[in-house]
Design a protein around this motif. Structure first.
Motif, PDB file in Angstrom:
ATOM      1  N   GLY A  88     -64.654   5.464  37.764  1.00 49.98           N
ATOM      2  CA  GLY A  88     -64.024   5.506  39.070  1.00 49.98           C
ATOM      3  C   GLY A  88     -63.693   6.931  39.460  1.00 49.98           C
TER       4      GLY A  88
ATOM      5  N   GLU B  19     -62.317  -3.047  30.943  1.00 49.12           N
ATOM      6  CA  GLU B  19     -61.937  -2.351  32.173  1.00 49.12           C
ATOM      7  C   GLU B  19     -60.618  -1.638  31.927  1.00 49.12           C
TER       8      GLU B  19
ATOM      9  N   ARG C 155     -57.747   0.782  33.816  1.00 52.63           N
ATOM     10  CA  ARG C 155     -57.266   1.285  35.100  1.00 52.63           C
ATOM     11  C   ARG C 155     -55.998   2.108  34.906  1.00 52.63           C
TER      12      ARG C 155
ATOM     13  N   GLU D 133     -53.883   1.456  40.179  1.00 49.98           N
ATOM     14  CA  GLU D 133     -54.969   0.667  40.784  1.00 49.98           C
ATOM     15  C   GLU D 133     -56.325   1.336  40.619  1.00 49.98           C
ATOM     16  N   ASP D 134     -56.343   2.555  40.105  1.00 45.18           N
ATOM     17  CA  ASP D 134     -57.584   3.331  40.058  1.00 45.18           C
ATOM     18  C   ASP D 134     -58.360   3.071  38.769  1.00 45.18           C
ATOM     19  N   LEU D 135     -59.656   2.884  38.920  1.00 44.58           N
ATOM     20  CA  LEU D 135     -60.521   2.651  37.764  1.00 44.58           C
ATOM     21  C   LEU D 135     -60.729   3.937  36.988  1.00 44.58           C
TER      22      LEU D 135
ATOM     23  N   SER E 163     -65.171   1.207  33.372  1.00 49.89           N
ATOM     24  CA  SER E 163     -65.470  -0.150  32.942  1.00 49.89           C
ATOM     25  C   SER E 163     -66.701  -0.079  32.057  1.00 49.89           C
TER      26      SER E 163
ATOM     27  N   TYR F 136     -60.192  11.820  31.107  1.00 48.98           N
ATOM     28  CA  TYR F 136     -59.783  11.292  32.412  1.00 48.98           C
ATOM     29  C   TYR F 136     -58.730  12.227  32.995  1.00 48.98           C
TER      30      TYR F 136
END
Length: 275
Positions: free
Chosen positions: A106, A221, A223, A226-228, A231, A248
């Protein structure tokens, strides 16, 4: 008569040498005929940039344990490149199910570092294929000498494995800071491990001598709020107790993990922000 015997002996030696050369050639790193057959099944007719300078793959030349071969893939776009990294696929050419996992990312990721452990069933290329936001594919490959990884017995007996099934370890192993000026200092690294035997379907129960049905983690998955973060769709080539380490950009929000295996079991974990 002696001349005929000598001629036959020389012919036999020549034939044996030819067979030996052909057998050796089949194992040479340059002999990637498997990939030529495999590539259309995975990526269709789409062009792939091979030996891409945008992708780096680290893997041992000879693995100590074929059932747990450590690999690390890095995708890094040059400064000013408007594209982003969307997917990363890990492939073990000679495995019964070559696609080990596909990771989707994401956010606007301009660089990704991802490490995990793979099963390698026989001498094989391992490949990392990155897909960018413009749809282009970029690949690197490393030749790894290992065998028997997909059929190697599980390290734990089934009763113990089922008892701990789905337990997770989730932690930050390198702590970047949101808003830092440089990319290097801004990124954190997250480590996730899921307790699961990840049965490949090729392993034999040492008591019954029957093959253990395939049962493995096939979806993850992660997160941040709400942000990915990423996955994953995985296969039998991921090792027992799948472990993933990934870079990340921290935002200070809670990290949530949702995973599932091929039997429909669901596993969850969370990591609250420090402080």
């Amino acid at each position: 008569m002696q001349t005929m015997r000598l001629t036959l002996r020389l012919l036999a030696i020549a034939a044996f040498s030819a067979l030996a050369v052909n057998a050796a050639a089949a194992q040479e790193p340059g002999a990637d005929a498997t990939w030529k057959e495999l590539k259309p099944d995975v990526f269709g007719e789409q062009a792939i940039t091979e030996a891409s300078p945008l992708v780096r793959l680290t893997a041992p030349g000879r693995a100590e344990d074929a059932a747990m071969v450590p690999v690390e893939a890095e995708v890094m776009l040059p400064a000013g490149d408007p594209r982003t990294v969307k997917k990363l696929t890990l492939i073990v050419d000679e495995n019964p199910a070559p696609v080990a996992a596909t990771f989707s990312f994401g956010g606007q990721r301009h660089d990704v570092t991802l490490g995990t452990r793979l099963r390698v069933n026989s001498y094989s290329y391992i490949r990392a294929v990155a897909e960018l936001s413009d749809g282009s594919l970029h690949m690197v490959a490393r030749y790894v000498k290992a065998s028997g990884g997909c059929s190697a017995p599980a390290l734990k007996d089934e009763e113990q494995a089922l008892k701990n099934l789905g337990q997770m370890k989730l932690r930050v192993v390198e702590d970047g800071k949101a808003g830092d000026a440089t990319q290097a200092s801004r990124l954190s690294k997250l480590q996730l491990m899921i307790r699961h035997p990840n049965y490949s379907g090729l392993q034999m129960d040492q008591v019954t001598r029957l093959y253990i049905p395939a049962k493995f983690v096939d979806n993850i998955e992660v997160r941040q709020g709400e942000d990915l973060v990423f996955s994953m769709v995985g296969g039998i080539s991921l090792s027992e107790d799948p472990a993933i380490q990934i870079s990340y950009e921290p935002t200070g929000k809670e990290i949530d993990v949702h995973a599932a295996d091929t039997d429909g079991r669901k596993f969850e974990s969370e990591l609250k922000p420090a402080g």
